[in-house]
Design a protein around this motif. Structure first.
Motif, mmCIF file in Angstrom:
data_model
loop_
_atom_site.group_PDB
_atom_site.id
_atom_site.type_symbol
_atom_site.label_atom_id
_atom_site.label_comp_id
_atom_site.label_asym_id
_atom_site.label_seq_id
_atom_site.Cartn_x
_atom_site.Cartn_y
_atom_site.Cartn_z
ATOM 1 N N SER A 137 6.309 -3.930 -10.905
ATOM 2 C CA SER A 137 7.636 -3.731 -10.314
ATOM 3 C C SER A 137 8.444 -2.672 -11.046
ATOM 4 C CB SER A 137 8.413 -5.052 -10.297
ATOM 5 O OG SER A 137 7.832 -5.966 -9.396
ATOM 6 N N LEU A 138 8.144 -2.448 -12.321
ATOM 7 C CA LEU A 138 8.896 -1.454 -13.089
ATOM 8 C C LEU A 138 8.469 -0.024 -12.779
ATOM 9 C CD1 LEU A 138 9.062 -3.233 -16.573
ATOM 10 C CD2 LEU A 138 10.972 -2.796 -15.013
ATOM 11 N N VAL A 139 7.331 0.145 -12.120
ATOM 12 C CA VAL A 139 6.854 1.494 -11.771
ATOM 13 C C VAL A 139 7.438 1.889 -10.418
ATOM 14 C CG1 VAL A 139 4.825 2.893 -11.249
ATOM 15 C CG2 VAL A 139 4.727 1.188 -13.080
ATOM 16 N N PRO A 140 8.143 3.030 -10.330
ATOM 17 C CA PRO A 140 8.722 3.456 -9.055
ATOM 18 C C PRO A 140 7.662 3.590 -7.960
ATOM 19 C CG PRO A 140 9.603 4.772 -10.860
ATOM 20 C CD PRO A 140 8.484 3.949 -11.433
ATOM 21 N N GLY A 141 8.028 3.155 -6.742
ATOM 22 C CA GLY A 141 7.121 3.264 -5.618
ATOM 23 C C GLY A 141 6.337 2.001 -5.338
ATOM 24 N N THR A 142 6.380 1.027 -6.243
ATOM 25 C CA THR A 142 5.707 -0.262 -6.026
ATOM 26 C C THR A 142 6.699 -1.386 -6.296
ATOM 27 O OG1 THR A 142 4.878 -0.275 -8.312
ATOM 28 C CG2 THR A 142 3.402 0.572 -6.599
ATOM 29 N N LEU A 143 6.582 -2.451 -5.510
ATOM 30 C CA LEU A 143 7.504 -3.577 -5.648
ATOM 31 C C LEU A 143 6.781 -4.865 -5.271
ATOM 32 C CD1 LEU A 143 10.458 -4.536 -6.125
ATOM 33 C CD2 LEU A 143 10.817 -4.266 -3.657
ATOM 34 N N ILE A 144 6.920 -5.890 -6.108
ATOM 35 C CA ILE A 144 6.340 -7.187 -5.813
ATOM 36 C C ILE A 144 7.233 -7.909 -4.806
ATOM 37 C CG2 ILE A 144 5.647 -9.430 -6.739
ATOM 38 C CD1 ILE A 144 3.847 -7.201 -7.625
ATOM 39 N N LEU A 145 6.674 -8.268 -3.652
ATOM 40 C CA LEU A 145 7.421 -8.978 -2.624
ATOM 41 C C LEU A 145 7.241 -10.484 -2.710
ATOM 42 C CD1 LEU A 145 6.733 -6.728 0.502
ATOM 43 C CD2 LEU A 145 8.692 -6.664 -1.052
ATOM 44 N N ASP A 146 6.060 -10.935 -3.100
ATOM 45 C CA ASP A 146 5.796 -12.372 -3.149
ATOM 46 C C ASP A 146 4.591 -12.617 -4.048
ATOM 47 O OD1 ASP A 146 6.089 -15.040 -2.656
ATOM 48 O OD2 ASP A 146 5.178 -15.010 -0.663
ATOM 49 N N ILE A 147 4.500 -13.838 -4.548
ATOM 50 C CA ILE A 147 3.373 -14.249 -5.394
ATOM 51 C C ILE A 147 2.851 -15.578 -4.880
ATOM 52 C CG2 ILE A 147 2.627 -14.920 -7.708
ATOM 53 C CD1 ILE A 147 4.810 -13.166 -8.852
ATOM 54 N N ASP A 148 1.569 -15.618 -4.599
ATOM 55 C CA ASP A 148 0.901 -16.877 -4.252
ATOM 56 C C ASP A 148 0.334 -17.445 -5.545
ATOM 57 O OD1 ASP A 148 -0.786 -18.927 -3.430
ATOM 58 O OD2 ASP A 148 -1.322 -17.911 -1.562
ATOM 59 N N ARG A 149 1.067 -18.374 -6.132
ATOM 60 C CA ARG A 149 0.691 -18.889 -7.448
ATOM 61 C C ARG A 149 -0.622 -19.655 -7.409
ATOM 62 N NH1 ARG A 149 4.299 -23.308 -10.777
ATOM 63 N NH2 ARG A 149 3.063 -23.361 -12.702
ATOM 64 N N THR A 150 -0.862 -20.400 -6.312
ATOM 65 C CA THR A 150 -2.069 -21.211 -6.219
ATOM 66 C C THR A 150 -3.316 -20.347 -6.146
ATOM 67 O OG1 THR A 150 -0.836 -22.959 -5.085
ATOM 68 C CG2 THR A 150 -3.249 -23.002 -4.899
ATOM 69 N N ARG A 151 -3.280 -19.297 -5.329
ATOM 70 C CA ARG A 151 -4.454 -18.440 -5.144
ATOM 71 C C ARG A 151 -4.464 -17.254 -6.106
ATOM 72 N NH1 ARG A 151 -4.154 -16.214 0.375
ATOM 73 N NH2 ARG A 151 -6.316 -15.595 0.040
ATOM 74 N N GLY A 152 -3.374 -17.066 -6.844
ATOM 75 C CA GLY A 152 -3.320 -15.953 -7.783
ATOM 76 C C GLY A 152 -3.258 -14.606 -7.100
ATOM 77 N N VAL A 153 -2.461 -14.501 -6.020
ATOM 78 C CA VAL A 153 -2.384 -13.267 -5.238
ATOM 79 C C VAL A 153 -0.992 -12.648 -5.369
ATOM 80 C CG1 VAL A 153 -2.562 -12.249 -2.935
ATOM 81 C CG2 VAL A 153 -4.083 -14.122 -3.591
ATOM 82 N N LEU A 154 -0.956 -11.351 -5.649
ATOM 83 C CA LEU A 154 0.290 -10.589 -5.642
ATOM 84 C C LEU A 154 0.402 -9.834 -4.323
ATOM 85 C CD1 LEU A 154 0.357 -8.996 -9.233
ATOM 86 C CD2 LEU A 154 1.345 -11.174 -8.487
ATOM 87 N N TYR A 155 1.560 -9.907 -3.690
ATOM 88 C CA TYR A 155 1.829 -9.138 -2.479
ATOM 89 C C TYR A 155 2.735 -7.977 -2.874
ATOM 90 C CZ TYR A 155 -0.264 -12.974 0.085
ATOM 91 O OH TYR A 155 -1.148 -13.918 0.556
ATOM 92 N N VAL A 156 2.188 -6.774 -2.757
ATOM 93 C CA VAL A 156 2.836 -5.584 -3.299
ATOM 94 C C VAL A 156 3.186 -4.609 -2.182
ATOM 95 C CG1 VAL A 156 2.653 -3.769 -5.048
ATOM 96 C CG2 VAL A 156 1.331 -5.879 -5.311
ATOM 97 N N HIS A 157 4.438 -4.126 -2.198
ATOM 98 C CA HIS A 157 4.826 -3.058 -1.272
ATOM 99 C C HIS A 157 4.610 -1.721 -1.979
ATOM 100 C CE1 HIS A 157 7.525 -0.152 0.721
ATOM 101 N NE2 HIS A 157 7.250 -0.842 1.804
ATOM 102 N N VAL A 158 3.897 -0.820 -1.324
ATOM 103 C CA VAL A 158 3.625 0.496 -1.887
ATOM 104 C C VAL A 158 4.195 1.570 -0.967
ATOM 105 C CG1 VAL A 158 1.588 -0.212 -3.184
ATOM 106 C CG2 VAL A 158 1.329 0.487 -0.816
#
Length: 205
Positions: A137-158
Motif C-alpha cells: 500500500s505504501l508504493v504508489p499505484g497499488t492499494l490493498i482493497l481487502d484481505i481474506d484472512r482465512t485463505r490468505g489472499v490479498l485483493y490489490v488494486h493496480v
C-alpha cells in the motif's frame, strides 16, 4: 478488470494452532507491533525526527491500548542482510513507482485502466499478511482493497493495466515483496513455505 484468485487454499494457516503466548512473549510481540507502528508513522510523514519518533510512540501506544489486536506471535528471527535487501528494494520501488504514476498523470489525454487482482500468499500468518499489505500500500499505484484472512489472499488494486502481462507482473511483484519480508523476519519453516505450490501457481497465472 479483475483477475481470478486461483484455487481455494481454504483452511487455517499451516502449522496448526498457534503456540501459547506467555507474558514475556506477549510483551515482546507488543514491542514489535509498536516498532512497526512507529515505522509506518515515520513513512507517512516522510521525515525522521525526534518529534515524529516520540509522536509515533505515543500514538502507537494509544492504538495498542485502546484497540488491542488479537495475539500475533512473532516466531521468526531478524536477519540483517535480508532486512537491508528489503529496505533497499522498497526505496527503489518507491522511486520507480512514483515516477511512473507521475508520468501517467501528466500524459495528455491518456486514461489509464485499473484492475483488481487476487494474490494468495504462501505464508498465511497474520503478521505476514499485515506486513505485506502495508508495504504494497505504501508504493504508489497499488492499494490493498481487502484481505481474506482465512485463505490468505490479498485483493490489490493496480494502476495502468494494459494487458494480461501487467496482471501477471503485478502479482509477481506482490509475491516478491512477500518473499523479501519472510526472508527478513520469518521463521525457517516460513522460509521453506515460500517454495510451495509452484505448479499450482503456473497453472493459474
Amino acid at each position: 478488470m479483475t483477475a481470478d484468485p486461483g484455487p481455494d487454499r481454504g483452511g487455517a494457516a499451516p502449522g496448526g494452532d498457534p503456540p501459547t503466548v506467555g507474558r514475556g512473549g506477549r510483551r515482546r510481540d507488543q514491542a514489535v507491533a509498536l516498532g512497526w507502528l512507529v515505522v509506518a508513522w515515520l513513512l507517512l510523514w516522510g521525515d525522521v525526527s525526534w518529534g515524529n519518533v516520540l509522536t509515533g510512540l505515543a500514538i502507537g501506544a494509544a492504538v495498542l491500548f485502546f484497540f488491542p489486536l488479537p495475539s500475533v506471535t512473532f516466531g521468526g528471527r531478524l536477519r540483517p542482510g535480508p532486512l537491508l535487501v528489503l529496505a533497499g528494494t522498497f526505496v527503489g520501488e518507491l522511486v520507480s513507482a512514483s515516477v511512473h504514476v507521475a508520468a501517467v498523470a501528466l500524459r495528455p489525454g491518456y486514461r489509464p485502466r485499473g484492475a483488481i487482482i487476487a494474490v494468495p500468499l504462501r505464508v498465511r500468518t497474520d503478521l505476514n499478511l499485515a506486513l505485506t499489505a502495508e508495504v504494497i500500500s505504501l508504493v504508489p499505484g497499488t492499494l490493498i482493497l481487502d484481505i481474506d484472512r482465512t485463505r490468505g489472499v490479498l485483493y490489490v488494486h493496480v494502476l495502468d493495466v494494459r494487458g494480461p502481462e501487467d496482471l501477471t507482473g503485478s502479482r509477481d511483484r506482490v509475491l516478491a515483496v512477500e518473499r523479501r519480508i519472510v526472508r527478513a523476519v520469518g521463521s525457517p519453516t516460513e522460509v521453506r513455505q515460500l517454495d510451495t505450490e509452484p505448479v499450482e501457481r503456473r497453472n493459474h497465472p
